[in-house]
Design a protein around this motif. Structure first.
Motif, short mmCIF file in Angstrom:
data_model
loop_
_atom_site.label_atom_id
_atom_site.label_comp_id
_atom_site.label_asym_id
_atom_site.label_seq_id
_atom_site.Cartn_x
_atom_site.Cartn_y
_atom_site.Cartn_z
N ASP A 138 0.50 -5.03 -28.28
CA ASP A 138 -0.14 -3.94 -27.63
C ASP A 138 -0.51 -4.53 -26.23
OD1 ASP A 138 -1.27 -2.46 -30.05
OD2 ASP A 138 -2.96 -4.20 -30.48
N THR A 139 -0.34 -2.99 -25.58
CA THR A 139 -0.85 -3.78 -24.00
C THR A 139 -1.83 -4.47 -23.61
OG1 THR A 139 1.05 -1.72 -24.01
CG2 THR A 139 -0.87 -2.61 -21.31
N HIS A 140 -1.86 -5.71 -22.86
CA HIS A 140 -2.62 -5.65 -21.44
C HIS A 140 -3.23 -5.75 -21.31
CE1 HIS A 140 -0.91 -10.33 -23.93
NE2 HIS A 140 -0.94 -9.46 -24.34
N THR A 141 -5.08 -5.02 -21.50
CA THR A 141 -5.49 -5.00 -20.45
C THR A 141 -6.67 -5.80 -19.63
OG1 THR A 141 -7.30 -4.55 -21.88
CG2 THR A 141 -6.12 -2.72 -21.79
N SER A 142 -6.25 -7.00 -19.22
CA SER A 142 -6.84 -7.46 -18.75
C SER A 142 -5.88 -8.59 -18.85
CB SER A 142 -8.46 -7.85 -19.10
OG SER A 142 -8.39 -9.30 -20.31
N ALA A 191 2.55 -7.43 -18.88
CA ALA A 191 1.83 -7.42 -20.80
C ALA A 191 1.27 -6.38 -20.44
CB ALA A 191 1.34 -9.12 -20.97
N SER A 192 0.51 -5.89 -19.60
CA SER A 192 -0.07 -4.78 -19.18
C SER A 192 0.77 -3.77 -18.91
CB SER A 192 -1.08 -5.04 -17.84
OG SER A 192 0.27 -5.70 -16.58
N ASP A 193 1.64 -3.82 -18.73
CA ASP A 193 2.96 -2.93 -18.62
C ASP A 193 3.00 -1.67 -19.42
OD1 ASP A 193 5.27 -1.14 -18.35
OD2 ASP A 193 6.50 -2.23 -16.79
N ASP A 194 2.73 -0.23 -20.08
CA ASP A 194 2.89 0.56 -21.27
C ASP A 194 4.43 0.12 -21.51
OD1 ASP A 194 -0.40 1.07 -21.46
OD2 ASP A 194 0.46 2.53 -20.68
N GLU A 195 5.37 0.27 -20.64
CA GLU A 195 7.01 0.27 -21.06
C GLU A 195 7.17 -0.72 -21.47
OE1 GLU A 195 10.39 2.05 -21.10
OE2 GLU A 195 8.42 2.97 -20.82
N ASN A 196 6.79 -1.86 -20.66
CA ASN A 196 7.53 -3.38 -20.98
C ASN A 196 6.97 -3.36 -22.93
OD1 ASN A 196 8.21 -5.51 -18.81
ND2 ASN A 196 8.82 -5.71 -21.22
N ARG A 222 10.74 -5.71 -17.63
CA ARG A 222 11.15 -4.96 -17.37
C ARG A 222 12.15 -4.79 -15.75
NH1 ARG A 222 9.48 0.83 -16.13
NH2 ARG A 222 7.35 0.48 -15.19
N ASP A 223 11.41 -5.35 -14.75
CA ASP A 223 11.86 -5.74 -13.34
C ASP A 223 13.19 -6.35 -13.56
OD1 ASP A 223 9.88 -3.86 -12.86
OD2 ASP A 223 8.97 -6.00 -12.00
N ASN A 275 13.87 1.61 -29.56
CA ASN A 275 14.64 0.59 -28.68
C ASN A 275 15.81 -0.02 -28.88
OD1 ASN A 275 14.41 -1.15 -26.82
ND2 ASN A 275 13.18 -2.96 -28.00
N PRO A 276 16.84 0.56 -28.71
CA PRO A 276 18.23 -0.03 -29.19
C PRO A 276 18.52 -0.69 -28.25
CG PRO A 276 18.21 2.92 -28.40
CD PRO A 276 16.50 2.34 -28.04
N ALA A 277 18.29 -0.61 -27.22
CA ALA A 277 18.32 -1.73 -26.36
C ALA A 277 18.27 -2.45 -26.52
CB ALA A 277 17.39 -1.30 -24.01
N SER A 278 16.82 -3.44 -27.18
CA SER A 278 17.42 -5.11 -27.97
C SER A 278 18.49 -4.69 -29.06
CB SER A 278 15.51 -4.79 -28.60
OG SER A 278 15.54 -5.73 -28.63
N GLY A 279 18.66 -3.63 -29.28
CA GLY A 279 20.08 -3.90 -30.74
C GLY A 279 20.97 -4.57 -29.84
N LYS A 280 21.88 -4.28 -28.92
CA LYS A 280 21.89 -4.46 -27.95
C LYS A 280 21.99 -5.81 -27.17
CE LYS A 280 23.83 0.08 -25.70
NZ LYS A 280 23.10 1.81 -25.81
#
Length: 184
Positions: free
Chosen positions: A47-51, A36-41, A104-105, A140-145
């Motif tokens: 919204d990305t969690h900052t804490s 949740a703190s990973d912008d890519e994820n 994403r890992d 985000n086409p990966a989600s569509g897959k």
């Protein structure tokens, strides 16, 4: 027939070959914060969690306060919490909508399809729904897959359907009907 709520409570733990889908607790905050703190994820979903405190509040307010149909995704072999999946039920229309996020890992290993199939089994076999849908940001086409692998068909795109991260986004909608699910 029993109520949807009763059936979901009765099935709040679901086991698959590699996963345990189970209620989310504050004990999951550290693992959830990892993604949740990973912008890519979070790029397309929230919204990305900052804490970690934001993650704990999210767990308390979204997952614990109203837990029915919301599942943590845990690896059966290690107990590692790697994401969430939920099904929101529309009782009047006997339909449901899937939503999910995965650290994403763990992308590309089939975990989300496995979790999604478990919830489709629940939706069509236990809850006797007629339709289950899902949607994703078109960027985000990966989600569509994932949706396609679940047997869902593309139904269309809603333009500027959500406001997230200070912009309107287009969402692609997919769905599967009970008869399509049963034919597989």
């Amino acid at each position: 027939m029993e109520s949807f709520t009763y059936l979901l409570v009765e099935h709040q733990i679901i086991r698959t070959e590699r996963l345990i889908l189970r209620p989310i607790t504050l004990a999951d905050a550290k693992s959830m914060f990892e993604y949740a703190s990973d912008d890519e994820n979070t790029r397309f979903v929230f919204d990305t969690h900052t804490s970690i405190e934001i993650t704990r509040q999210t767990i308390a307010e979204y997952f614990v306060a109203s837990p029915i149909g919301k599942y943590g995704i845990e690896l059966a072999e290690t107990g590692k919490f790697i994401g969430t999946i939920d099904i929101r039920i529309d009782p009047m229309n006997r339909s449901g909508c899937l939503g999910y996020v995965l650290n994403r890992d763990y992308w590309g290993r089939g975990y989300m399809v496995e979790a999604g199939r478990a919830l489709l089994d629940l939706a069509f076999q236990t809850l006797q729904l007629e339709r289950v849908c899902s949607m994703h940001d078109v960027r985000n086409p990966a989600s569509g897959k994932v949706m396609q692998r679940l047997g869902m068909s593309y139904e269309g795109t809603l333009r500027k359907s959500r406001y997230i991260k200070e912009e309107f986004v287009d969402d692609a909608y997919y769905a599967i009907l009970k008869e399509e699910y049963n034919a597989k």
